[in-house]
Design a protein around this motif. Sequence first.
Motif, PDB file in Angstrom:
ATOM      1  N   ILE A 114       0.888  -1.227  -0.134  1.00  0.00           N
ATOM      2  CA  ILE A 114       0.157  -0.172  -0.318  1.00  0.00           C
ATOM      3  C   ILE A 114       0.740   1.192   0.121  1.00  0.00           C
ATOM      4  N   LEU A 115       2.139   1.038   0.733  1.00  0.00           N
ATOM      5  CA  LEU A 115       2.681   2.648   0.518  1.00  0.00           C
ATOM      6  C   LEU A 115       3.581   2.815  -0.886  1.00  0.00           C
ATOM      7  N   LEU A 116       3.408   1.357  -1.534  1.00  0.00           N
ATOM      8  CA  LEU A 116       4.130   1.354  -2.226  1.00  0.00           C
ATOM      9  C   LEU A 116       3.547   1.838  -3.502  1.00  0.00           C
ATOM     10  N   PHE A 117       2.548   2.011  -3.624  1.00  0.00           N
ATOM     11  CA  PHE A 117       1.566   1.835  -4.081  1.00  0.00           C
ATOM     12  C   PHE A 117       0.766   4.025  -4.202  1.00  0.00           C
ATOM     13  N   PHE A 118       0.670   4.509  -2.844  1.00  0.00           N
ATOM     14  CA  PHE A 118       1.115   5.389  -2.453  1.00  0.00           C
ATOM     15  C   PHE A 118       1.929   6.922  -3.023  1.00  0.00           C
ATOM     16  N   LEU A 119       3.364   5.808  -2.874  1.00  0.00           N
ATOM     17  CA  LEU A 119       4.269   6.460  -2.856  1.00  0.00           C
ATOM     18  C   LEU A 119       4.772   6.880  -4.598  1.00  0.00           C
ATOM     19  N   GLY A 120       3.883   5.395  -5.578  1.00  0.00           N
ATOM     20  CA  GLY A 120       4.017   6.008  -6.685  1.00  0.00           C
ATOM     21  C   GLY A 120       3.098   6.799  -7.257  1.00  0.00           C
ATOM     22  N   LYS A 121       1.785   7.006  -6.478  1.00  0.00           N
ATOM     23  CA  LYS A 121       0.627   7.543  -7.119  1.00  0.00           C
ATOM     24  C   LYS A 121       1.456   9.500  -6.669  1.00  0.00           C
ATOM     25  N   PHE A 122       1.697   9.591  -5.510  1.00  0.00           N
ATOM     26  CA  PHE A 122       1.745  10.731  -4.924  1.00  0.00           C
ATOM     27  C   PHE A 122       3.041  11.239  -5.003  1.00  0.00           C
ATOM     28  N   ALA A 123       4.105  10.148  -4.628  1.00  0.00           N
ATOM     29  CA  ALA A 123       4.957  10.746  -4.223  1.00  0.00           C
ATOM     30  C   ALA A 123       6.590  11.213  -5.779  1.00  0.00           C
ATOM     31  N   TRP A 124       6.500  10.013  -6.353  1.00  0.00           N
ATOM     32  CA  TRP A 124       7.513   9.565  -6.894  1.00  0.00           C
ATOM     33  C   TRP A 124       7.037  10.218  -8.802  1.00  0.00           C
ATOM     34  N   LYS A 125       5.883  10.148  -9.048  1.00  0.00           N
ATOM     35  CA  LYS A 125       5.796  11.394 -10.317  1.00  0.00           C
ATOM     36  C   LYS A 125       5.679  12.580  -9.768  1.00  0.00           C
ATOM     37  N   PRO A 126       5.976  13.472  -8.513  1.00  0.00           N
ATOM     38  CA  PRO A 126       5.929  14.949  -8.422  1.00  0.00           C
ATOM     39  C   PRO A 126       7.747  14.918  -7.801  1.00  0.00           C
ATOM     40  N   ILE A 127       7.880  13.781  -7.837  1.00  0.00           N
ATOM     41  CA  ILE A 127      10.044  14.584  -7.880  1.00  0.00           C
ATOM     42  C   ILE A 127      10.814  13.964  -9.275  1.00  0.00           C
ATOM     43  N   LEU A 128       9.669  12.937  -9.848  1.00  0.00           N
ATOM     44  CA  LEU A 128       9.882  12.888 -11.473  1.00  0.00           C
ATOM     45  C   LEU A 128      10.130  14.319 -11.988  1.00  0.00           C
ATOM     46  N   ASN A 129       9.035  14.766 -12.056  1.00  0.00           N
ATOM     47  CA  ASN A 129       8.474  15.858 -12.453  1.00  0.00           C
ATOM     48  C   ASN A 129       9.569  17.412 -12.341  1.00  0.00           C
ATOM     49  N   ALA A 130       9.837  17.542 -11.249  1.00  0.00           N
ATOM     50  CA  ALA A 130      10.307  18.149 -10.221  1.00  0.00           C
ATOM     51  C   ALA A 130      11.976  18.475 -11.186  1.00  0.00           C
ATOM     52  N   LEU A 131      12.259  16.950 -11.079  1.00  0.00           N
ATOM     53  CA  LEU A 131      13.503  16.391 -11.549  1.00  0.00           C
ATOM     54  C   LEU A 131      13.976  16.716 -13.051  1.00  0.00           C
ATOM     55  N   ASN A 132      13.195  16.802 -13.830  1.00  0.00           N
ATOM     56  CA  ASN A 132      12.837  16.632 -15.257  1.00  0.00           C
ATOM     57  C   ASN A 132      13.128  18.547 -15.413  1.00  0.00           C
ATOM     58  N   GLU A 133      12.074  20.070 -14.560  1.00  0.00           N
ATOM     59  CA  GLU A 133      11.740  20.709 -14.266  1.00  0.00           C
ATOM     60  C   GLU A 133      13.389  21.302 -14.427  1.00  0.00           C
ATOM     61  N   ARG A 134      13.733  20.678 -13.408  1.00  0.00           N
ATOM     62  CA  ARG A 134      15.008  21.230 -13.017  1.00  0.00           C
ATOM     63  C   ARG A 134      16.367  20.624 -13.888  1.00  0.00           C
ATOM     64  N   GLU A 135      16.279  19.807 -14.888  1.00  0.00           N
ATOM     65  CA  GLU A 135      16.871  19.536 -15.522  1.00  0.00           C
ATOM     66  C   GLU A 135      16.605  20.317 -17.278  1.00  0.00           C
ATOM     67  N   ALA A 136      15.353  21.031 -17.458  1.00  0.00           N
ATOM     68  CA  ALA A 136      14.819  22.201 -17.865  1.00  0.00           C
ATOM     69  C   ALA A 136      16.209  23.465 -17.567  1.00  0.00           C
ATOM     70  N   THR A 137      15.574  23.715 -16.798  1.00  0.00           N
ATOM     71  CA  THR A 137      16.266  24.881 -16.041  1.00  0.00           C
ATOM     72  C   THR A 137      17.246  24.911 -16.321  1.00  0.00           C
ATOM     73  N   ILE A 138      17.817  24.064 -15.925  1.00  0.00           N
ATOM     74  CA  ILE A 138      19.368  24.131 -15.894  1.00  0.00           C
ATOM     75  C   ILE A 138      19.878  24.086 -17.202  1.00  0.00           C
ATOM     76  N   GLN A 139      19.313  22.909 -18.586  1.00  0.00           N
ATOM     77  CA  GLN A 139      19.562  23.811 -19.495  1.00  0.00           C
ATOM     78  C   GLN A 139      19.752  24.971 -20.760  1.00  0.00           C
ATOM     79  N   LYS A 140      18.531  25.807 -19.852  1.00  0.00           N
ATOM     80  CA  LYS A 140      18.508  27.082 -19.637  1.00  0.00           C
ATOM     81  C   LYS A 140      18.664  27.683 -19.363  1.00  0.00           C
ATOM     82  N   ALA A 141      19.964  27.308 -18.229  1.00  0.00           N
ATOM     83  CA  ALA A 141      21.042  28.648 -17.719  1.00  0.00           C
ATOM     84  C   ALA A 141      22.022  27.969 -18.766  1.00  0.00           C
TER      85      ALA A 141
END
Length: 164
Positions: free
Chosen positions: A20-47
């Motif tokens: 259950i913990l893995l399911f909630f982490l996958g749904k609510f935590a890993w997606k936002p973390i991965l999105n934040a990492l992708n945004e950070r990567e895009a920001t670094i490339q722009k910089a």
Amino acid sequence: MELITPGTGLIIWQTFVFLILLFFLGKFAWKPILNALNEREATIQKALDSAEEARAEMAKLQSENEKLLDEARKERDLILKEAREIASQMRDEAREDAAKQASRMVEQAREAIVNEKRAALIEVKNQVAEFSLIIAEQILKNQLSKDKEQKAYINEMIKDLKLN
């Protein structure tokens, strides 16, 4: 031994809670973390792209700055030349003024010395007169301490007055 070995029910519940913990982490935590990492990567490339553009702009500005520095150096040299000429003129004027002031000061000092000399002579004369009076007074006190001497002195003074 029962304390060391977990029971099968406990293992099943822990597995269930973990899933259950893995399911909630996958749904609510890993997606936002991965999105934040992708945004950070895009920001670094722009910089990085911005830094490259800034580097090119800096090279352009540096060449312009070199031109401005050359112009500023020429202007500085001209200003320094003018300043040296003005300083030379001011120095000559200051020398002339200093010579005039020095001669005025020497003349004033001479006058002050003469005045001080006169004042000192007057002061010396006054002190000599005061000392003479004091000495005469002390001599008279010593000579006229007796009654006979006083009468003799008075008679002598009267004779001098009649003669004068």
